[in-house]
Scaffold this motif. Structure first.
Motif, PDB file in Angstrom:
ATOM      1  N   HIS A 124       0.839  -1.199   0.000  1.00  0.00           N
ATOM      2  CA  HIS A 124       0.000   0.000   0.000  1.00  0.00           C
ATOM      3  C   HIS A 124       0.871   1.245   0.000  1.00  0.00           C
ATOM      4  O   HIS A 124       0.388   2.342  -0.184  1.00  0.00           O
ATOM      5  CB  HIS A 124      -0.900   0.005   1.231  1.00  0.00           C
ATOM      6  N   GLU A 127       0.812   4.128  -2.565  1.00  0.00           N
ATOM      7  CA  GLU A 127      -0.272   5.124  -2.539  1.00  0.00           C
ATOM      8  C   GLU A 127       0.201   6.484  -2.052  1.00  0.00           C
ATOM      9  O   GLU A 127      -0.056   7.504  -2.681  1.00  0.00           O
ATOM     10  CB  GLU A 127      -1.393   4.669  -1.582  1.00  0.00           C
ATOM     11  N   LEU A 128       0.882   6.467  -0.900  1.00  0.00           N
ATOM     12  CA  LEU A 128       1.318   7.726  -0.291  1.00  0.00           C
ATOM     13  C   LEU A 128       2.351   8.406  -1.184  1.00  0.00           C
ATOM     14  O   LEU A 128       2.244   9.607  -1.460  1.00  0.00           O
ATOM     15  CB  LEU A 128       1.892   7.468   1.101  1.00  0.00           C
TER      16      LEU A 128
ATOM     17  N   VAL B 176      -7.912   6.503  13.817  1.00  0.00           N
ATOM     18  CA  VAL B 176      -7.392   7.406  12.773  1.00  0.00           C
ATOM     19  C   VAL B 176      -6.672   6.546  11.743  1.00  0.00           C
ATOM     20  O   VAL B 176      -5.667   5.916  12.057  1.00  0.00           O
ATOM     21  CB  VAL B 176      -6.397   8.434  13.353  1.00  0.00           C
ATOM     22  N   ILE B 179      -1.817   7.899   7.564  1.00  0.00           N
ATOM     23  CA  ILE B 179      -1.626   8.824   6.438  1.00  0.00           C
ATOM     24  C   ILE B 179      -1.179   8.084   5.187  1.00  0.00           C
ATOM     25  O   ILE B 179      -1.366   8.542   4.067  1.00  0.00           O
ATOM     26  CB  ILE B 179      -0.604   9.920   6.830  1.00  0.00           C
ATOM     27  N   ALA B 180      -0.611   6.882   5.387  1.00  0.00           N
ATOM     28  CA  ALA B 180      -0.139   6.103   4.244  1.00  0.00           C
ATOM     29  C   ALA B 180      -1.296   5.552   3.412  1.00  0.00           C
ATOM     30  O   ALA B 180      -1.105   5.099   2.292  1.00  0.00           O
ATOM     31  CB  ALA B 180       0.737   4.953   4.733  1.00  0.00           C
ATOM     32  N   ARG B 181      -2.506   5.582   3.963  1.00  0.00           N
ATOM     33  CA  ARG B 181      -3.675   5.066   3.236  1.00  0.00           C
ATOM     34  C   ARG B 181      -4.363   6.196   2.512  1.00  0.00           C
ATOM     35  O   ARG B 181      -5.017   7.036   3.139  1.00  0.00           O
ATOM     36  CB  ARG B 181      -4.640   4.378   4.216  1.00  0.00           C
ATOM     37  N   VAL B 182      -4.200   6.222   1.210  1.00  0.00           N
ATOM     38  CA  VAL B 182      -4.724   7.330   0.410  1.00  0.00           C
ATOM     39  C   VAL B 182      -5.981   6.913  -0.354  1.00  0.00           C
ATOM     40  O   VAL B 182      -6.961   7.636  -0.406  1.00  0.00           O
ATOM     41  CB  VAL B 182      -3.657   7.825  -0.592  1.00  0.00           C
ATOM     42  N   ARG B 183      -5.923   5.703  -0.927  1.00  0.00           N
ATOM     43  CA  ARG B 183      -7.029   5.281  -1.792  1.00  0.00           C
ATOM     44  C   ARG B 183      -7.854   4.149  -1.201  1.00  0.00           C
ATOM     45  O   ARG B 183      -9.012   3.979  -1.548  1.00  0.00           O
ATOM     46  CB  ARG B 183      -6.474   4.839  -3.150  1.00  0.00           C
ATOM     47  N   ARG B 184      -7.213   3.324  -0.327  1.00  0.00           N
ATOM     48  CA  ARG B 184      -7.932   2.190   0.254  1.00  0.00           C
ATOM     49  C   ARG B 184      -7.656   2.140   1.745  1.00  0.00           C
ATOM     50  O   ARG B 184      -6.572   2.487   2.198  1.00  0.00           O
ATOM     51  CB  ARG B 184      -7.450   0.883  -0.380  1.00  0.00           C
ATOM     52  N   PHE B 202     -11.543   8.405  11.546  1.00  0.00           N
ATOM     53  CA  PHE B 202     -10.936   9.554  10.869  1.00  0.00           C
ATOM     54  C   PHE B 202     -10.071   9.108   9.694  1.00  0.00           C
ATOM     55  O   PHE B 202      -9.354   8.118   9.798  1.00  0.00           O
ATOM     56  CB  PHE B 202     -10.054  10.343  11.846  1.00  0.00           C
ATOM     57  N   TRP B 205      -7.172  11.659   4.007  1.00  0.00           N
ATOM     58  CA  TRP B 205      -7.232  12.063   2.604  1.00  0.00           C
ATOM     59  C   TRP B 205      -8.692  12.149   2.170  1.00  0.00           C
ATOM     60  O   TRP B 205      -9.490  11.280   2.519  1.00  0.00           O
ATOM     61  CB  TRP B 205      -6.483  11.058   1.728  1.00  0.00           C
ATOM     62  N   PRO B 206      -9.032  13.189   1.379  1.00  0.00           N
ATOM     63  CA  PRO B 206     -10.435  13.360   0.968  1.00  0.00           C
ATOM     64  C   PRO B 206     -10.953  12.204   0.106  1.00  0.00           C
ATOM     65  O   PRO B 206     -12.138  11.888   0.160  1.00  0.00           O
ATOM     66  CB  PRO B 206     -10.420  14.678   0.183  1.00  0.00           C
ATOM     67  N   GLN B 207     -10.047  11.559  -0.667  1.00  0.00           N
ATOM     68  CA  GLN B 207     -10.480  10.452  -1.531  1.00  0.00           C
ATOM     69  C   GLN B 207     -11.164   9.357  -0.708  1.00  0.00           C
ATOM     70  O   GLN B 207     -12.137   8.754  -1.136  1.00  0.00           O
ATOM     71  CB  GLN B 207      -9.292   9.806  -2.251  1.00  0.00           C
ATOM     72  N   ASP B 216     -14.692  10.838   9.213  1.00  0.00           N
ATOM     73  CA  ASP B 216     -14.416  12.278   9.260  1.00  0.00           C
ATOM     74  C   ASP B 216     -13.102  12.528   8.537  1.00  0.00           C
ATOM     75  O   ASP B 216     -12.088  11.920   8.868  1.00  0.00           O
ATOM     76  CB  ASP B 216     -14.248  12.753  10.714  1.00  0.00           C
TER      77      ASP B 216
END
Lengths: 182, 222
Positions: A124, A127-128, B176, B179-184, B202, B205-207, B216
């Motif tokens: 994963h 992704e970042l 929370v 931060i490493a999770r952006v898409r999944r 929480f 990323w908005p995606q 949130d």
């Protein structure tokens, strides 16, 4: 983007260090790539004078090179408690895709190339790196494309990263638990 | 006789179901007690980047409201508790107080799955981790749980949810996503979100918020 500390090596060249870090595990594919002669030539061509590799638990040992006038000085170590110092004195950081390493480098405003380890089971981490590359905070590469990324890169085009903070989370938690707003 | 057992079992199952539904209904709703002093808080630490994010969150919270604090990290992770200790030391120094011995505690837990471990062997290690987690949770019985991604948080949060159903302890679980999770979402995040175990969820990323609307979006912690 901020360059490394001022200083010259024993041949009077301005010292420009490329620091490669693989973090707490191993990333032999990356160490092997940066150890290649053609790769070192690319770094020299870009004006870098030193290559320092943090190789972690990897088994591939790169070649040390004390250097001579006009060549790249190469050194390596496994782990260090002072990664921050190495980051600070680097002119370019090439890092694995761990978020700790990425944000530590970005906070120091150092030019950064993140290399994604494609051998990880649950990958994963790309992704970042890809998201931050899209936002122009860093370059994202794979071991086999790192060579090209460095030849083509333009560090002037990178944008500084402004660190976020946890106050929005803290606000929601406080409200949820019935604490008054500060 | 047989009929009696069937009726008895169905009554118990129905009651249990109603209880679970009631807990699910109450979860995720703000605590109604308007004059709380402090909550005993369990902080689940992951490795490397996870811990750095958690420390940023702890710095944004008022320590007096989240006390006593119990830090928990994987038994194979030597760095995270050390980082928590230096955080607590610097907090105490800033406040000019000496931390009481029972105000902060540090614990280690067996992991259900190491990075790179196969999913098959992780069935057994998950069981061991679950028993150990139960023992720790009975000791701590936290009112607030803060976690951000490591797999170690799953058994702890599942037990906390069980405690709510049985009535041992009501807790608020805050998750929370890293931060490493952006898409999944991570597997931990997905489990806590889908099963509605986390009271508040929480994402950074908005995606992700677009895919998981109950979350949130709070921007980057780093």
């Amino acid at each position: 983007m901020r360059e490394g500390e001022e200083g010259a090596d024993q041949w009077g060249r301005p010292k420009k260090v490329v620091f490669v870090t693989v973090g707490t595990t191993s990333f032999d594919a990356l160490v092997r790539v940066v150890d290649q002669q053609e790769f070192k030539q690319v770094l020299l061509g870009k004006g870098y004078t030193h290559l320092l590799i943090q190789m972690g638990r990897g088994t591939y040992i790169p070649a040390k090179w004390e250097g001579e006038a006009g060549s790249l000085v190469v050194d390596y170590f496994t782990f260090s408690s002072s990664i921050a110092d190495h980051l600070r004195s680097a002119s370019l950081v090439i890092s694995h895709a761990g978020s700790g390493s990425i944000f530590e480098t970005l906070k120091l405003r150092k030019p950064l190339i993140v290399v994604v380890n494609e051998d990880l089971m649950d990958n994963h981490q790309a992704e970042l790196a890809e998201e931050l590359a899209e936002r122009k905070h860093l370059y994202c590469a794979r071991p086999q494309t790192l060579h090209k990324t460095i030849s083509d890169m333009n560090l002037e085009s990178l944008l500084p990263y402004h660190p976020g903070d946890a106050t929005p989370v803290a606000k929601i938690i406080n409200r949820f638990l019935g604490f008054p707003e500060d | 006789m047989a009929l009696g057992i069937i009726i008895g079992v169905s009554v118990i199952v129905s009651l249990l179901l109603i209880r679970v539904l009631h807990i699910l209904y109450r979860s995720g709703k703000p605590i109604s007690d308007k004059s709380p002093k402090s909550y005993s808080t369990l902080v689940v630490l992951g490795s490397g980047g996870h811990t750095a994010e958690m420390i940023n969150l702890l710095l944004a919270l008022d320590q007096n409201r989240f006390s006593p604090r119990y830090y928990i990290a994987a038994a194979t992770d030597n760095m995270s508790l050390q980082k928590a200790r230096s955080l607590e030391n610097s907090l105490a120094e800033k406040a000019g107080i000496k931390v009481a011995a029972d105000a902060v505690q540090y614990m280690q837990i067996y992991r259900s799955r190491e990075v790179g471990q196969s999913y098959i062997t992780s069935v057994w290690t998950t069981l061991v981790a679950l028993v150990h987690a139960l023992w720790l949770m009975l000791r701590v019985r936290p009112q607030v749980i803060l976690c951000n991604g490591p797999g170690t948080c799953i058994p702890l949060c599942a037990i906390a949810f069980l405690f709510k159903i049985v009535g041992i302890r009501w807790s608020s679980i805050f998750y929370v996503e890293s931060i490493a999770r952006v898409r999944r979402l991570s597997l931990s995040g997905l489990i806590l979100y889908k099963l509605r175990i986390a009271d508040r969820f929480f994402v950074q990323w908005p995606q992700l918020q677009r895919i998981y609307p109950r979350a949130d979006y709070v921007g980057c912690l780093m």
